[in-house]
Each structure stands twice: as structure tokens, then as C-alpha cells.
Write an enzyme that holds these catalytic residues in place. Structure first.
Site, PDB file in Angstrom:
ATOM      1  N   LYS A 113       9.346  -0.275  12.461  1.00 20.86           N
ATOM      2  CA  LYS A 113       9.892   0.059  11.417  1.00 20.86           C
ATOM      3  C   LYS A 113      11.036   0.919  11.467  1.00 20.86           C
ATOM      4  CE  LYS A 113       5.703  -0.985   8.404  1.00 20.86           C
ATOM      5  NZ  LYS A 113       5.151  -0.272   7.274  1.00 20.86           N
ATOM      6  N   HIS A 165      -4.858 -32.843  20.522  1.00 20.44           N
ATOM      7  CA  HIS A 165      -3.889 -33.838  21.027  1.00 20.44           C
ATOM      8  C   HIS A 165      -2.478 -32.947  21.442  1.00 20.44           C
ATOM      9  CE1 HIS A 165      -6.018 -37.144  19.365  1.00 20.44           C
ATOM     10  NE2 HIS A 165      -6.278 -36.162  18.188  1.00 20.44           N
ATOM     11  N   LYS A 187       0.787  -1.177  -0.022  1.00 21.25           N
ATOM     12  CA  LYS A 187      -0.006   0.168   0.067  1.00 21.25           C
ATOM     13  C   LYS A 187       0.815   1.422   0.026  1.00 21.25           C
ATOM     14  CE  LYS A 187      -3.079   2.148   3.072  1.00 21.25           C
ATOM     15  NZ  LYS A 187      -4.024   2.205   4.299  1.00 21.25           N
ATOM     16  N   GLU A 212      10.890  -4.732   3.754  1.00 23.33           N
ATOM     17  CA  GLU A 212      10.992  -5.825   3.470  1.00 23.33           C
ATOM     18  C   GLU A 212      10.627  -6.180   2.125  1.00 23.33           C
ATOM     19  OE1 GLU A 212       9.585  -4.723   6.465  1.00 23.33           O
ATOM     20  OE2 GLU A 212       9.678  -6.221   7.916  1.00 23.33           O
ATOM     21  N   GLU A 224      -3.694  -6.122  15.382  1.00 21.35           N
ATOM     22  CA  GLU A 224      -3.321  -5.142  15.167  1.00 21.35           C
ATOM     23  C   GLU A 224      -4.110  -4.061  15.318  1.00 21.35           C
ATOM     24  OE1 GLU A 224      -1.745  -4.768  10.832  1.00 21.35           O
ATOM     25  OE2 GLU A 224       0.014  -3.719  11.556  1.00 21.35           O
ATOM     26  N   GLY A 280      -4.444  -1.854   5.862  1.00 25.58           N
ATOM     27  CA  GLY A 280      -3.496  -3.048   5.193  1.00 25.58           C
ATOM     28  C   GLY A 280      -4.159  -4.541   5.770  1.00 25.58           C
ATOM     29  N   ARG A 281      -4.838  -4.326   6.781  1.00 24.02           N
ATOM     30  CA  ARG A 281      -5.121  -5.784   7.290  1.00 24.02           C
ATOM     31  C   ARG A 281      -6.742  -5.856   6.770  1.00 24.02           C
ATOM     32  NH1 ARG A 281      -3.723  -1.987  11.408  1.00 24.02           N
ATOM     33  NH2 ARG A 281      -5.324  -1.393  12.606  1.00 24.02           N
TER      34      ARG A 281
HETATM   35  O1  LIG Z   1       1.209  -2.746   2.384  1.00 30.59           O
HETATM   36  P1  LIG Z   1       2.245  -1.956   3.016  1.00 30.59           P
HETATM   37  O2  LIG Z   1       2.343  -0.526   2.887  1.00 30.59           O
HETATM   38  O3  LIG Z   1       3.357  -2.604   2.579  1.00 30.59           O
HETATM   39  O4  LIG Z   1       2.284  -2.472   4.794  1.00 30.59           O
HETATM   40  C1  LIG Z   1       2.380  -3.828   4.996  1.00 30.59           C
HETATM   41  C2  LIG Z   1       2.171  -3.927   6.208  1.00 30.59           C
HETATM   42  O5  LIG Z   1       2.993  -3.187   7.048  1.00 30.59           O
HETATM   43  C3  LIG Z   1       2.704  -2.834   8.256  1.00 30.59           C
HETATM   44  O6  LIG Z   1       3.483  -3.778   9.311  1.00 30.59           O
HETATM   45  C4  LIG Z   1       1.443  -2.481   8.887  1.00 30.59           C
HETATM   46  O7  LIG Z   1       1.318  -2.579  10.296  1.00 30.59           O
HETATM   47  C5  LIG Z   1       0.404  -3.597   8.127  1.00 30.59           C
HETATM   48  O8  LIG Z   1      -0.873  -3.412   8.340  1.00 30.59           O
HETATM   49  C6  LIG Z   1       0.712  -3.442   6.666  1.00 30.59           C
HETATM   50  O9  LIG Z   1      -0.120  -4.417   6.214  1.00 30.59           O
END
Ligand SMILES: O=P(O)(O)OC[C@H]1O[C@H](O)[C@H](O)[C@@H](O)[C@@H]1O
Length: 545
Positions: free
Chosen positions: A510, A382, A204, A210, A351, A265-266
């Protein structure tokens, strides 16, 4: 004290929590308990009768919800108000699955046409890949997609496409890379052919370390394996709200799918972030997934609170969290395809509701989001179910089971279902000392030994669980199920008076990660941090302990 803990309904609930009959009694005195405490809609049935719930408690929980302005908060979300107050953003994942003729405005602009346009763009892209109209740099058809993303840009597409495996049409393979650990991408690339591989960069923000690093490595691999700079357009696409950064990175503007700041994002799998799902199951099935979620949106927005599944589930979570000190919540999927769901709900809920400031900036004086965890039944039976039955922590559970299997062989599904139902029954009723003793009646043990063993076999019971059933796991029922948990999250956050839509803790991680990285690459050893951080950084620079 906050308004919440001072409220009359909070105090009433506190008093009630100390004086409730055992669930065994509640069932014994009311043969209609299942009928009264279950709801059916959107292809789902929620049995919430195995909860520490009386009519009086439910009424008080509903009162708490009304006092917290839950109804207004639900309406505000659907209307596109900036309910993510710390970032001044609307929260409109519901617009991603709204009917094409809906009118949902953000800053006066209807966002639905743009959503529909993006769906059409996704459809054209998937079709071009399927038909071979889109080809790689040597003219071969694309056979493999590699989705690079993390957090919400990874968990949704990966887990939902795994859940819908019976609907894969076999036209494309899809792989997922999230972790910056070089092993993750290296292991994937080993099996791939650059001529037939297309990378989907899902971010986004287009700023997540990463994802940027993995995409860069994918690009280097592509160039090293025979692709050239001019061929990048045929092998790299992006889903992002940051078009400028994506084009600067080298991705063709035509290959960029939009995202919007009003989608968290989530909550983003319904957007173009869901492209891997669409590629695997086809666009019609992807639209069915959206339709399932839309049905749950309609339910959530229109059903009275007492008949509203996300509301009931959210209130029960508040009930245990705040009045029984339940610090975690377990999600148990009795379906192999759904085995990833606990991890998905973990991000969604933790989150969102892992917060400790109220909307007006005060500290909460009650606990908020519980730890979400879980796994696949019967495997967990189990292993960790022991603690659910006899441990000292109270852990409310959700059991999820489709009534029909996609793989109906022999007696498997009946056994799976009976284990699921058996667990909810055992958690609820437990086993008394007398029952345990009676079970030992025929054993050769002495009376004293029987008494001792019986004490260890006692299970208090009265352990709460919800059971969620569906006829069959389909894109529609899965869409409804995911939306149910999304809305449940909002319900909890509304009661707790927190912002369920920001994530400042993650953001700090981050920032600090980047600062440490610059120290790792610096000329001098790190000296000005705390002693532990300095030592760890410098050991890493040295490469040995
Ligand atoms: O989609 P991006 O901007 O790369 O973000 C990826 C992720 O980054 C962070 O860790 C946020 O807390 C997440 O909610 C998000 O989905």
C-alpha cells in the site's frame, strides 16, 4: 534452530514421515478407519481417514500442538487477550457471534453490548430499506446496494452472499466493487439508477486507496446524474472504525456502522461488513449464519484436541507442509454456490499465515502457510486434477459437499457426489502397474506397447484428502464451515509460532503504491528509483511503449 524444529515431537514426526505405510494398506488393515478418523458436529462431518495418518502420528502431532501451547492460545483468543502481538490487539471475531449475554472484555470493557447494538442498527437499516421507510432523493424506494470495499471488506460479503443465493429474498439487489481499475465501477454504474441506488462504503480503516477512490467516483457519478450534496445522506452509508474520516468524507454520522480494531479484515464478515449479506438474505438468516459460526466456536473452545475439527485439520496441514514439503493446499467445492470459497480461504489463510518471523522475531526454519487455491468440482476434474493425481507435487485436498442439493433435478446431484467421492478414492488408492496392465488386457496393442502405456497410467495414490459433508448448504452450516477454516488458521499459526493476525507485507504494498502514484503525477520523470521502476513509471507517464 528454533524450539519447534528442535523439539522431540518434531524429530519424531520427521522420522515417522519417512516410514509410513501406503494409505491402501492402512485401509486394508482397519475396517474401522472411517469411524475412527471422522468427526461430526455443528452440522458438519469431517472424514479425515484418507490421510497419511497412523495413531502414532496423530499422537505425536497432538503432542506437538500441546508443546506449542495451542490450548492456551485458543483460550487466550476467546478471552480477548492481545494475541495480535505486533499490533497489540485482541482477536475477537468470535465476539461478533457470541451470545447476547456473554461478557468478553477488551481493556476491561465488555464488547458484547456494542456488538448487539450494531446488529440492531443493521436490522433497523435493512428493515427501513425493505419497507421503503428509507427512500432516495426523489422519494423512490432503494432497489440496489453497491458495496464498495476490498480484501476482507469485499471477499466475505461477496462470496458468502453468493453461497447463500437460495436464501435471497429478492427485496434488494446487491453489487460489489473492489478493484481500483475504473472498469470495475464503470461497468456497475452503467446499469444503475442514482435515484434508487445506495452505496455502502466498507472500509475498516477508511484509508484504503481503492475503496476511497471508488467511493469518490460513485459520489461524482451520483452528483453528475442529478443528486445533490444534501442528498448524499440518503445514498451513502459506511462501515468503518474510523468515524472521523468517514464524516470528513461527507458521510452522515447516522449512516455509519461501527467496526473495531479487534476484528481483522479477513475475519470481519460477521460484523456490519456483512450488511450486504444481511440485506440479501434478511436478518434472521444472517443471525443463523452467526449461530452456525458460534456453534463452531463452542466446539473449538471446548472439545479435546483429538476430537476438535479445526485442530485436526490444522495439524494435518502442518504434517504435510513441514514433513512432506507440500507447498500448496487445494479446496474443491462440490457445490456451485460454494464456488467462491477457495478465494475466500485464500485470503483467510495466506494473509494470516504467510509469515516468516516467529513471535519473538526470529526467522522460521520451516515452511509456514501453503498456497491455497482451488475451484468447483467437477469442473476442476477436467483440468488441474491431472496434476493432483500424477504430478510431482504433493497437494493435500479438501472436498466439500452438501448431501442435499438446492436444485435436485434428475440425477445431477448423485453424479456430482459420485465424482467427489470417486476423486478422493482415486487420490488415495491410485493405480498400480499391474492394475493398469490388466485394464489393457483386451486392447489390440502389442505386449511392449501395453507395458509402455501401463507405465504412464500408473498413479502412485497415497494422496491425502479431507471430505467435509453437510446435510444441506444453509446459513447455519455455512457459518460453521467458515468458522472451521478460521480456527484451522489459528491452529497452524500457533504451531508455527507466528502472528496470524497482522499483514505487514500487504501494508508495504500500500505504501509503495502511494509513493509510485506521486511520481506518476510529478512534474519530472522518475530518476532516483531502480532502473526498472523508473522506466515503467516513465513509460506510463508517456502513455505508450
Ligand atoms: O477494510 P479496509 O481497512 O479498507 O481494508 C481492506 C483490506 O486492506 C488490506 O489489504 C488488508 O490486508 C486486508 O485484510 C483488508 O481487509
Amino acid at each position: 534452530m528454533t524450539h519447534l524444529t528442535q523439539s522431540a515431537s518434531w524429530q519424531a514426526l520427521k522420522a515417522m514421515s519417512a516410514d509410513l505405510p501406503h494409505m491402501r494398506e492402512l485401509f486394508a488393515e482397519n475396517a474401522q478407519r472411517f469411524e475412527q478418523l471422522s468427526l461430526k458436529d455443528c452440522g458438519l462431518l469431517l472424514d479425515y481417514s484418507k490421510n497419511r495418518l497412523t495413531d502414532a502420528v496423530l499422537q505425536e502431532l497432538l503432542k506437538l500442538a500441546r508443546e506449542a501451547g495451542l490450548e492456551q492460545k485458543i483460550a487466550a483468543m476467546f478471552a480477548g487477550e492481545a494475541i495480535n502481538t505486533t499490533e497489540q490487539r485482541a482477536v475477537l471475531h468470535t465476539a461478533l457471534r457470541a451470545p447476547a449475554d456473554a461478557d468478553i472484555r477488551v481493556d476491561g470493557v465488555n464488547v458484547v453490548p456494542e456488538v448487539q447494538q450494531t446488529l440492531a442498527q443493521m436490522e433497523a437499516f435493512v428493515e427501513a430499506l425493505y419497507s421503503g421507510q428509507w427512500r432516495g432523493y426523489t422519494g423512490k424506494k432503494i432497489t440496489d446496494l453497491v458495496s464498495i470495499g476490498i480484501g476482507g471488506s469485499f471477499l466475505g460479503p461477496k462470496i458468502i452472499s453468493e453461497a447463500l443465493r437460495p436464501y435471497w429474498n429478492g427485496k434488494l439487489q446487491c453489487h460489489f466493487v473492489a478493484n481500483v481499475d475504473g472498469t470495475a465501477i464503470s461497468e456497475k454504474l452503467k446499469k444503475l439508477d442514482p435515484e434508487t441506488t445506495l452505496f455502502l462504503m466498507s472500509s475498516k480503516s477508511f484509508g484504503t486507496q481503492e475503496t476511497l477512490t471508488n467511493t469518490l467516483s460513485a459520489k461524482e457519478w451520483f452528483l453528475a446524474k442529478g443528486g445533490s450534496q444534501q442528498d448524499i445522506g440518503k445514498h451513502f452509508a459506511a462501515i468503518t472504525s474510523n468515524v472521523a474520516k468517514a464524516t470528513a468524507f461527507g458521510i452522515d454520522e447516522d449512516n455509519i456502522f461501527p467496526m473495531w480494531d479487534w476484528v481483522g479484515g479477513r475475519y470481519s464478515l460477521w460484523s456490519a461488513i456483512g450488511l450486504p449479506i444481511a440485506a440479501l438474505i434478511g436478518m434472521d438468516n444472517f443471525k443463523a449464519l452467526l449461530a452456525g459460526a458460534r456453534a463452531m466456536d463452542v466446539h473449538f473452545a471446548s472439545r479435546p484436541l483429538e476430537q476438535n475439527m479445526p485442530v485436526i485439520m490444522g495439524l494435518l496441514s502442518v504434517w504435510y507442509n513441514n514433513f512432506f514439503n507440500a507447498q500448496s493446499h487445494v479446496v474443491l467445492t462440490y457445490d456451485h454456490y460454494l464456488r467462491g470459497l477457495p478465494a475466500y480461504f485464500q485470503q483467510l489463510d495466506m494473509e494470516s499465515n504467510g509469515k516468516s518471523a516467529t513471535l519473538d522475531g526470529n526467522s522460521v526454519d520451516y515452511s509456514t502457510g501453503p498456497v491455497i487455491w482451488g475451484g468447483e468440482g467437477t469442473n476442476g476434474q477436467h483440468a488441474y486434477h491431472q496434476l493432483l493425481h500424477q504430478g510431482t507435487a504433493l497437494i493435500p485436498a479438501d472436498f466439500i459437499l452438501p448431501l442435499q442439493s438446492h436444485n435436485p433435478i434428475g440425477e445431477h446431484h448423485a453424479q456430482l457426489a459420485s465424482n467427489c467421492f470417486g476423486q478422493t478414492q482415486a487420490l488415495m488408492q491410485g493405480r498400480t502397474f499391474d492394475e493398469a496392465l490388466a485394464e489393457l488386457a483386451d486392447s489390440p496393442l502389442s505386449e511392449a506397447e501395453k507395458q509402455l502405456i501401463a507405465k504412464h497410467k500408473v498413479m502412485e495414490g497415497n494422496k491425502p484428502s479431507n471430505t467435509l459433508l453437510m446435510d444441506k448448504l444453509t446459513p447455519i452450516t455455512l457459518g460453521a464451515l467458515i468458522a472451521l477454516y478460521e480456527h484451522r488458521t489459528l491452529v497452524q499459526g500457533a504451531i508455527w509460532d507466528i502472528n496470524s493476525f497482522d499483514q505487514w507485507g500487504v501494508e508495504l504494498g500500500k505504501t509503495l503504491g502511494n509513493e509510485v502514484l506521486s511520481r506518476i503525477g510529478a512534474e519530472q520523470n522518475s530518476q532516483d528509483l531502480d532502473a526498472s521502476s523508473n522506466a515503467l513509471i516513465n513509460l506510463f507517464r508517456q502513455g505508450k511503449i
